[in-house]
Design a protein around this motif. Structure first.
Motif, short mmCIF file in Angstrom:
data_model
loop_
_atom_site.label_atom_id
_atom_site.label_comp_id
_atom_site.label_asym_id
_atom_site.label_seq_id
_atom_site.Cartn_x
_atom_site.Cartn_y
_atom_site.Cartn_z
N LEU A 114 0.76 -1.28 -0.09
CA LEU A 114 -0.01 -0.14 -0.13
C LEU A 114 0.92 1.27 -0.04
N MET A 115 1.96 1.18 0.73
CA MET A 115 2.84 2.50 0.83
C MET A 115 3.42 2.72 -0.87
N VAL A 116 3.80 1.32 -1.41
CA VAL A 116 4.32 1.63 -2.49
C VAL A 116 3.61 2.35 -3.68
N SER A 117 2.07 1.49 -3.45
CA SER A 117 1.10 2.12 -4.48
C SER A 117 0.83 3.64 -4.09
N ALA A 118 0.93 4.04 -2.96
CA ALA A 118 0.55 5.27 -2.66
C ALA A 118 1.71 6.33 -3.23
N VAL A 119 3.00 5.90 -3.17
CA VAL A 119 4.07 6.80 -3.80
C VAL A 119 3.82 7.07 -5.16
N ILE A 120 3.60 5.68 -5.83
CA ILE A 120 3.80 5.86 -7.29
C ILE A 120 2.29 6.42 -7.74
N ALA A 121 1.35 6.16 -7.22
CA ALA A 121 0.05 7.00 -7.52
C ALA A 121 0.31 8.51 -7.26
N ASP A 122 0.90 8.87 -6.39
CA ASP A 122 0.96 10.46 -5.98
C ASP A 122 1.78 11.08 -7.12
N ALA A 123 3.29 10.36 -7.66
CA ALA A 123 3.88 10.96 -8.51
C ALA A 123 2.95 11.05 -10.10
N THR A 124 2.27 9.81 -10.01
CA THR A 124 1.55 9.85 -11.48
C THR A 124 0.34 10.71 -11.62
N SER A 125 -0.29 10.92 -10.42
CA SER A 125 -1.41 12.16 -10.46
C SER A 125 -0.87 13.26 -10.72
N LYS A 126 0.31 13.84 -10.20
CA LYS A 126 0.98 15.12 -10.49
C LYS A 126 1.32 15.49 -12.07
N LEU A 127 1.35 14.19 -12.67
CA LEU A 127 1.60 14.28 -14.14
C LEU A 127 0.09 14.93 -14.74
N VAL A 128 -0.92 14.71 -14.09
CA VAL A 128 -2.16 15.12 -14.65
C VAL A 128 -2.51 16.60 -14.08
N CYS A 129 -2.43 16.55 -12.68
CA CYS A 129 -2.85 17.74 -11.82
C CYS A 129 -1.77 18.07 -11.18
N ARG A 130 -1.08 19.08 -11.08
CA ARG A 130 -0.06 19.34 -10.15
C ARG A 130 -0.38 20.17 -8.94
N GLU A 131 -1.35 20.33 -8.76
CA GLU A 131 -1.90 20.99 -7.56
C GLU A 131 -3.00 19.91 -6.77
N GLY A 132 -2.53 20.06 -5.31
CA GLY A 132 -3.58 19.29 -4.44
C GLY A 132 -4.94 19.91 -4.56
N LEU A 133 -5.98 18.89 -4.72
CA LEU A 133 -7.19 19.38 -5.15
C LEU A 133 -7.87 20.54 -3.79
N TYR A 134 -7.85 20.13 -2.63
CA TYR A 134 -8.41 20.77 -1.52
C TYR A 134 -7.55 22.13 -1.47
N HIS A 135 -6.33 22.34 -1.60
CA HIS A 135 -5.74 23.61 -1.43
C HIS A 135 -5.88 24.53 -2.65
N ALA A 136 -6.23 23.76 -3.71
CA ALA A 136 -6.20 24.39 -4.91
C ALA A 136 -7.69 25.31 -4.96
N LEU A 137 -8.68 24.35 -4.41
CA LEU A 137 -10.11 25.07 -4.30
C LEU A 137 -10.05 25.88 -3.01
N ALA A 138 -9.45 25.88 -2.40
CA ALA A 138 -9.21 26.87 -0.98
C ALA A 138 -8.54 28.28 -1.28
N ALA A 139 -7.71 28.01 -2.44
CA ALA A 139 -7.08 29.58 -2.71
C ALA A 139 -8.05 30.48 -3.19
#
Length: 437
Positions: A399-424
Motif C-alpha cells: 500500500l505504501m508503494v502504491s501510494a508513492v507511485i500514484a502520487d507521482a503519477t497524479s501530479k503528471l495530470v494535476c500538479r496541485e492538491g485538490l483541496y488547497h487549490a479549491l481553497a485559494a
C-alpha cells in the motif's frame, strides 16, 4: 518589599498560565466530544437517506431521472442562498479558514449555521441519489464545532480548526491515526508542535464519543488479504499508475469546473442551479446503467468487493467515477473520501480480470489507496486510512508503494492538491475584505 511584589507577580503569572493551559485542554476535550457526536449523527442520517432512496428506485427505477436532477437543483440553491459556504466537501473551507488572519472572516467558512446547513443539505443530496460521502463534510462540521467551542475561553488560534477537522476524520472512519496524519499532511501541510498534543486530545475525545454511541467497529471490516512477494507485485505499479492517472484526472476536471471556468467568466457557471440539475441528470443516467449501484457513498459496494460478498460488475468503477465527478462539480454539499474508495475498489476488481491469481481483496485495497492518493495527493493519509479501516497490516508495504507511485503519477495530470487549490479562491475572495476593514 519590592522582592515580595516581584514574587507575587511571578506567582500570579504562573497561576494564570496554569489556568489558561487547563482551559485549553478542557476546550479541546469538550470540542472533540461534540465532533464525535456530530460524526455519529451524520453517519446515521447518511445511511438512512441512502436506504430510502434505494428502496424507492427498487420500486420505480426510472424515478431517479426526475428526483436526482430536481434534488441537485434544490441542494445547489440551498447551498448558495440559505447556507453559503456549505457547498462541496467542506475541506477547502477549513483550509481557507486556517489561512485567513481575521477571526470574523473565518467565521463565514466554519460557522455553526454553515455546519448545520452542511448536514441538512448533504443528507438531502444523498436522499436524492448523489454520489457523495459524509466524511469530508464531517471535517468542516468538526472545525465549526471546535471553532464555536473556542468562544468558551480566550482561545482562537488556527489549531482549533486543525484539531476539529482531524477529529472529524478520526470519528467518521473510526481511524484515529488517519485523523492525525490527515491533520498534518492535508490540513496544515506541516507539523504544528504547538497544538499537536491538544489535537491528539480532541481526536481521543471524538473517538471515545463515537465508540460510546455506536461501539467499536472497523469501517470496512477486518480483511486478511495478502500479496505474496514475487510476480504478484507486478500488479502494484500497474494499479498505482492507473489509479493515480484516474485520480489526477478527477481533480483536474473538478478544478476546471469549480475554479478555472468561473475565473474566466464562462457561461457554463453563470447558472449554477441549472448546472446542478444537469449534473443530477447525468448521475441518474449513471445510476440507471449501473442498476443503482453508483448512488450514495459506495460503502456497501466497496465492502462487498473487499470481502467478495457481492456481484459488482466491471462497469461499476467507470460509472462511479463519472457519477462522483458530476456530483462534485455540481456544487452540492458532499465529500469525496467514500466514493473515491469505492472507485478504487472497483478499479482493483477490474484488474482482477487480468491478475487472476491475486486475491480480489488485495487488489481492491491497492486500488483504493492508488485512486484516493491520485485524488488527494496525500499519500500517507491514503495508505494509513485504508490499512487502519481494514485492520490489514500484511498489506502495509504494497500500500505504501502504491501510494508513492500514484502520487507521482497524479501530479503528471494535476500538479496541485485538490483541496488547497479549491481553497485559494476562497482566501482571495475574503482576504481583500480584511485588508480594507
Amino acid at each position: 518589599m519590592a522582592r515580595i511584589n516581584i514574587t507575587r507577580k511571578i506567582y500570579s503569572y504562573r497561576s494564570h498560565a496554569i489556568v489558561v493551559a487547563t482551559q485549553r485542554r478542557l476546550l479541546f476535550i469538550i470540542g472533540g466530544t461534540g465532533v464525535g457526536a456530530a460524526a455519529v449523527l451524520m453517519a446515521l442520517l447518511a445511511d438512512h437517506a441512502q436506504r430510502l432512496f434505494r428502496d424507492l428506485i427498487d420500486l420505480f427505477p426510472l424515478s431517479a431521472l426526475a428526483i436526482t436532477p430536481a434534488g441537485f437543483a434544490v441542494s445547489a440553491l440551498l447551498a448558495r442562498t440559505v447556507f453559503p459556504n456549505a457547498g462541496g466537501s467542506g475541506i477547502p473551507q477549513v483550509v481557507a479558514a486556517r489561512d485567513l488572519p481575521d477571526p470574523a472572516l473565518r467565521e463565514q467558512l466554519v460557522s455553526l449555521r454553515g455546519a448545520s446547513g452542511k448536514i441538512i443539505v448533504m443528507t438531502f443530496g444523498l436522499l436524492c441519489g448523489a454520489s457523495t460521502g459524509r466524511e469530508g463534510p464531517t471535517v468542516q462540521v468538526g472545525a465549526a464545532v471546535m471553532h464555536a467551542a473556542g468562544r468558551l475561553v480566550p482561545e482562537r488560534q488556527r489549531g482549533l480548526l486543525l484539531a476539529g477537522g482531524a477529529a472529524g476524520v478520526a470519528a467518521a472512519f473510526n481511524t484515529p491515526l488517519a485523523g492525525i496524519v490527515f491533520g498534518i499532511e492535508e490540513l496544515s501541510r506541516a507539523f504544528e508542535t504547538r497544538t499537536s498534543g491538544l489535537t491528539l486530545g480532541a481526536i481521543i475525545a471524538a473517538g471515545l464519543t463515537a465508540l460510546a454511541l455506536v461501539g467499536n467497529y472497523t469501517y470496512f471490516g477486518s480483511t486478511g488479504a495478502t500479496l505474496p512477494l514475487g510476480r504478484a507485485w507486478l500488479a502494484v505499479p500497474v494499479c498505482a499508475v492507473i489509479g493515480g492517472l484516474a485520480g489526477g484526472l478527477f481533480s483536474r476536471v473538478v478544478l476546471l469546473v469549480l475554479r478555472d471556468l468561473p475565473a474566466r467568466g464562462s457561461a457554463l457557471v453563470r447558472y449554477p442551479v441549472l448546472l446542478a440539475a444537469l449534473c443530477g441528470l447525468g448521475v441518474a443516467l449513471c445510476g440507471f446503467l449501473g442498476h443503482g449501484s453508483v448512488h450514495g457513498t459506495g460503502y456497501e459496494e466497496a465492502r462487498a468487493i473487499i470481502h467478495g460478498t457481492g456481484e459488482i460488475g466491471p462497469d461499476f468503477a467507470p460509472l462511479k467515477f463519472v457519477a462522483t465527478v458530476l456530483s462534485s462539480v455540481s456544487g452540492i454539499p458532499g465529500g469525496l473520501f467514500a466514493p473515491s474508495l469505492a472507485v478504487g475498489a472497483g478499479l482493483g476488481a477490474d484488474l482482477a480480470l487480468i491478475f487472476d491469481t491475486i486475491p480480489v481483496g488485495a487488489l481492491a485495497l491497492i486500488g483504493m489507496v492508488s485512486y484516493l492518493t491520485g485524488v488527494l495527493q496525500a499519500p500517507i493519509t491514503s495508505f494509513v486510512i485504508v490499512s487502519e479501516m481494514t485492520e490489514n497490516h500484511a498489506m502495509i508495504i504494497p500500500l505504501m508503494v502504491s501510494a508513492v507511485i500514484a502520487d507521482a503519477t497524479s501530479k503528471l495530470v494535476c500538479r496541485e492538491g485538490l483541496y488547497h487549490a479549491l481553497a485559494a479562491p476562497m482566501v482571495a475572495r475574503l482576504a481583500p475584505r480584511s485588508k480594507t476593514d
